[in-house]
Design a protein around this motif. Structure first.
Motif, mmCIF file in Angstrom:
data_model
loop_
_atom_site.group_PDB
_atom_site.id
_atom_site.type_symbol
_atom_site.label_atom_id
_atom_site.label_comp_id
_atom_site.label_asym_id
_atom_site.label_seq_id
_atom_site.Cartn_x
_atom_site.Cartn_y
_atom_site.Cartn_z
ATOM 1 N N VAL A 106 7.059 -13.677 -3.823
ATOM 2 C CA VAL A 106 6.076 -13.883 -4.880
ATOM 3 C C VAL A 106 4.789 -13.104 -4.604
ATOM 4 O O VAL A 106 4.509 -12.710 -3.474
ATOM 5 C CB VAL A 106 5.752 -15.380 -5.069
ATOM 6 C CG1 VAL A 106 6.985 -16.140 -5.526
ATOM 7 C CG2 VAL A 106 5.171 -15.993 -3.811
ATOM 8 N N ASP A 107 4.006 -12.944 -5.663
ATOM 9 C CA ASP A 107 2.708 -12.289 -5.573
ATOM 10 C C ASP A 107 1.671 -13.312 -5.093
ATOM 11 O O ASP A 107 2.017 -14.440 -4.738
ATOM 12 C CB ASP A 107 2.336 -11.727 -6.953
ATOM 13 C CG ASP A 107 1.389 -10.544 -6.873
ATOM 14 O OD1 ASP A 107 0.789 -10.314 -5.804
ATOM 15 O OD2 ASP A 107 1.230 -9.838 -7.890
ATOM 16 N N ARG A 108 0.403 -12.913 -5.124
ATOM 17 C CA ARG A 108 -0.653 -13.854 -4.724
ATOM 18 C C ARG A 108 -0.561 -15.145 -5.536
ATOM 19 O O ARG A 108 -0.779 -16.227 -5.014
ATOM 20 C CB ARG A 108 -2.021 -13.210 -4.889
ATOM 21 C CG ARG A 108 -2.318 -12.191 -3.835
ATOM 22 C CD ARG A 108 -3.753 -11.698 -3.974
ATOM 23 N NE ARG A 108 -4.048 -10.754 -2.919
ATOM 24 C CZ ARG A 108 -4.499 -9.536 -3.138
ATOM 25 N NH1 ARG A 108 -4.717 -9.110 -4.367
ATOM 26 N NH2 ARG A 108 -4.751 -8.737 -2.126
ATOM 27 N N ASN A 109 -0.279 -15.000 -6.816
ATOM 28 C CA ASN A 109 -0.005 -16.156 -7.659
ATOM 29 C C ASN A 109 1.466 -16.496 -7.439
ATOM 30 O O ASN A 109 2.343 -15.722 -7.828
ATOM 31 C CB ASN A 109 -0.272 -15.809 -9.129
ATOM 32 C CG ASN A 109 0.067 -16.951 -10.070
ATOM 33 O OD1 ASN A 109 0.756 -17.894 -9.712
ATOM 34 N ND2 ASN A 109 -0.416 -16.854 -11.300
ATOM 35 N N ASP A 118 8.596 -3.525 -7.715
ATOM 36 C CA ASP A 118 7.152 -3.754 -7.750
ATOM 37 C C ASP A 118 6.425 -3.040 -6.602
ATOM 38 O O ASP A 118 5.232 -2.791 -6.695
ATOM 39 C CB ASP A 118 6.831 -5.253 -7.684
ATOM 40 C CG ASP A 118 7.287 -6.005 -8.913
ATOM 41 O OD1 ASP A 118 7.102 -5.480 -10.024
ATOM 42 O OD2 ASP A 118 7.836 -7.113 -8.759
ATOM 43 N N ARG A 119 7.163 -2.743 -5.536
ATOM 44 C CA ARG A 119 6.604 -2.065 -4.354
ATOM 45 C C ARG A 119 5.361 -2.764 -3.817
ATOM 46 O O ARG A 119 4.444 -2.142 -3.306
ATOM 47 C CB ARG A 119 6.297 -0.604 -4.667
ATOM 48 C CG ARG A 119 7.523 0.203 -4.996
ATOM 49 C CD ARG A 119 7.198 1.637 -5.192
ATOM 50 N NE ARG A 119 8.425 2.405 -5.323
ATOM 51 C CZ ARG A 119 8.474 3.701 -5.321
ATOM 52 N NH1 ARG A 119 7.370 4.405 -5.186
ATOM 53 N NH2 ARG A 119 9.610 4.326 -5.446
ATOM 54 N N ARG A 120 5.340 -4.057 -3.922
ATOM 55 C CA ARG A 120 4.189 -4.852 -3.485
ATOM 56 C C ARG A 120 4.340 -5.263 -2.024
ATOM 57 O O ARG A 120 3.355 -5.328 -1.299
ATOM 58 C CB ARG A 120 4.111 -6.079 -4.391
ATOM 59 C CG ARG A 120 2.837 -6.767 -4.402
ATOM 60 C CD ARG A 120 1.873 -6.132 -5.393
ATOM 61 N NE ARG A 120 0.870 -7.124 -5.688
ATOM 62 C CZ ARG A 120 -0.415 -6.927 -5.525
ATOM 63 N NH1 ARG A 120 -0.876 -5.775 -5.147
ATOM 64 N NH2 ARG A 120 -1.254 -7.889 -5.780
ATOM 65 N N ILE A 121 5.575 -5.544 -1.614
ATOM 66 C CA ILE A 121 5.851 -5.935 -0.224
ATOM 67 C C ILE A 121 6.456 -4.728 0.472
ATOM 68 O O ILE A 121 7.502 -4.230 0.063
ATOM 69 C CB ILE A 121 6.838 -7.129 -0.151
ATOM 70 C CG1 ILE A 121 6.352 -8.312 -1.002
ATOM 71 C CG2 ILE A 121 7.062 -7.526 1.295
ATOM 72 C CD1 ILE A 121 5.184 -9.076 -0.454
ATOM 73 N N GLN A 152 5.103 -14.384 0.453
ATOM 74 C CA GLN A 152 4.046 -14.203 -0.536
ATOM 75 C C GLN A 152 3.182 -13.008 -0.147
ATOM 76 O O GLN A 152 2.739 -12.907 1.000
ATOM 77 C CB GLN A 152 3.163 -15.450 -0.621
ATOM 78 C CG GLN A 152 2.035 -15.323 -1.632
ATOM 79 C CD GLN A 152 1.125 -16.538 -1.646
ATOM 80 O OE1 GLN A 152 0.844 -17.127 -0.609
ATOM 81 N NE2 GLN A 152 0.682 -16.915 -2.836
ATOM 82 N N PHE A 153 2.931 -12.115 -1.086
ATOM 83 C CA PHE A 153 2.027 -10.994 -0.840
ATOM 84 C C PHE A 153 0.634 -11.549 -0.587
ATOM 85 O O PHE A 153 0.133 -12.376 -1.342
ATOM 86 C CB PHE A 153 2.005 -10.047 -2.041
ATOM 87 C CG PHE A 153 1.016 -8.927 -1.900
ATOM 88 C CD1 PHE A 153 1.314 -7.825 -1.119
ATOM 89 C CD2 PHE A 153 -0.214 -8.986 -2.525
ATOM 90 C CE1 PHE A 153 0.397 -6.792 -0.964
ATOM 91 C CE2 PHE A 153 -1.137 -7.962 -2.392
ATOM 92 C CZ PHE A 153 -0.832 -6.858 -1.606
ATOM 93 N N HIS A 154 -0.002 -11.097 0.506
ATOM 94 C CA HIS A 154 -1.358 -11.535 0.836
ATOM 95 C C HIS A 154 -2.370 -10.413 0.640
ATOM 96 O O HIS A 154 -3.453 -10.630 0.133
ATOM 97 C CB HIS A 154 -1.408 -12.052 2.273
ATOM 98 C CG HIS A 154 -2.768 -12.515 2.694
ATOM 99 N ND1 HIS A 154 -3.267 -13.738 2.323
ATOM 100 C CD2 HIS A 154 -3.736 -11.913 3.425
ATOM 101 C CE1 HIS A 154 -4.493 -13.877 2.825
ATOM 102 N NE2 HIS A 154 -4.791 -12.780 3.480
ATOM 103 N N GLY A 155 -2.007 -9.176 1.077
ATOM 104 C CA GLY A 155 -2.935 -8.069 0.935
ATOM 105 C C GLY A 155 -2.325 -6.760 1.394
ATOM 106 O O GLY A 155 -1.348 -6.736 2.134
ATOM 107 N N ASP A 156 -2.923 -5.673 0.950
ATOM 108 C CA ASP A 156 -2.455 -4.354 1.346
ATOM 109 C C ASP A 156 -2.887 -4.031 2.772
ATOM 110 O O ASP A 156 -3.876 -4.564 3.274
ATOM 111 C CB ASP A 156 -3.008 -3.285 0.394
ATOM 112 C CG ASP A 156 -2.307 -3.299 -0.955
ATOM 113 O OD1 ASP A 156 -1.063 -3.309 -0.963
ATOM 114 O OD2 ASP A 156 -3.010 -3.297 -1.987
#
Length: 189
Positions: A106-109, A118-121, A152-156
Motif C-alpha cells: 500500500v501507499d502512505r494511505n 506504480d514503481r513506488r516500492i 507500506q511506502f514510507h518515503g523515497d
C-alpha cells in the motif's frame, strides 16, 4: 509467533510483486530490510525473534539474546558485509523476510493499493513493514525467520543496485521538436 510492524526501514532486493525462487527453492515473495543500529524498534525486534525461538526451544532460549547454533534473522552489516563496497550496510542491521503468499502493498494511505507498475516500492526506498517471527527446523538448520505480511511506502530514498531512473531528470522536453530522420551512420555514431 509474534507480529511486529517496523517503521521507516530501507527496502532492498525487492521481490514483493512477483515470487522468485533461488537455488531450486520454491518461489517466494521477499525483500531485505536495512535498519540503522540506533533504530528505536531494534530492541522490540530482538525480543520478538528471541520469543519465537523460546516458544520452540524453551531450554535453549533462556536469556534475551540468540544462543549459538541457531540462525538469527537479524544480522550485522558491519560484520557480514564489505561496507567499503556496499556502504549501505554500514552501521546497519539487515534481515530477509519472505512469504509464499503475496503481501499486501500500500501507499502512505493504506487504502491505496500499489502495483509493480506504480514503481513506488523499489530497492532504496523507505517502508513500514508488517512481519511475523517464527521458528524453523529444516534439515538440521534451526533458527527464527521473518514472514512478510504487508508493506507500506514510507518515503523515497536513493535507489540501490540499478533502481529506476527518473525520465524527467534523464531527458529534455522534446515535445515541440520536429521529428528528425537520421541515417544509419548518424545513429551508429
Amino acid at each position: 509467533m509474534a507480529k511486529i510492524v517496523l517503521k521507516n526501514v530501507r527496502a532492498s532486493f525487492v521481490n514483493i510483486f512477483e515470487p522468485k525462487g533461488y537455488n531450486g527453492n520454491d518461489p517466494k515473495y521477499s525483500m531485505m530490510l536495512l535498519m540503522p543500529k540506533n533504530h528505536p524498534q531494534y530492541p522490540a525486534l530482538v525480543a520478538a525473534t528471541v520469543e519465537a525461538g523460546r516458544e520452540e526451544w524453551p531450554i535453549k532460549f533462556k536469556g534475551d539474546s540468540f544462543p549459538k547454533g541457531f540462525k538469527n534473522p537479524v544480522r550485522d552489516g558491519d560484520e557480514e558485509r564489505d561496507t567499503a563496497a556496499q556502504p549501505e550496510y554500514e552501521n546497519m542491521y539487515f534481515m530477509n523476510c519472505s512469504s509464499k503468499q503475496a503481501p499486501k502493498v500500500v501507499d502512505r494511505n493504506p487504502k491505496i493499493a500499489l502495483t509493480k507498475e506504480d514503481r513506488r516500492i523499489y530497492s532504496g526506498c523507505y517502508v513500514n513493514v508488517s512481519l511475523n517471527t517464527y521458528a524453523f527446523d529444516v534439515s538440521g538448520n534451526k533458527g527464527v525467520a521473518l514472514g512478510l505480511n504487508s508493506v507500506q511506502f514510507h518515503g523515497d530514498g536513493e535507489a540501490l543496485g540499478g533502481g529506476y531512473s527518473n525520465p524527467e531528470e534523464d531527458f529534455d522536453d522534446e515535445s515541440d521538436v520536429e521529428e528528425i530522420e537520421l541515417d544509419d551512420d548518424e545513429l551508429a555514431g
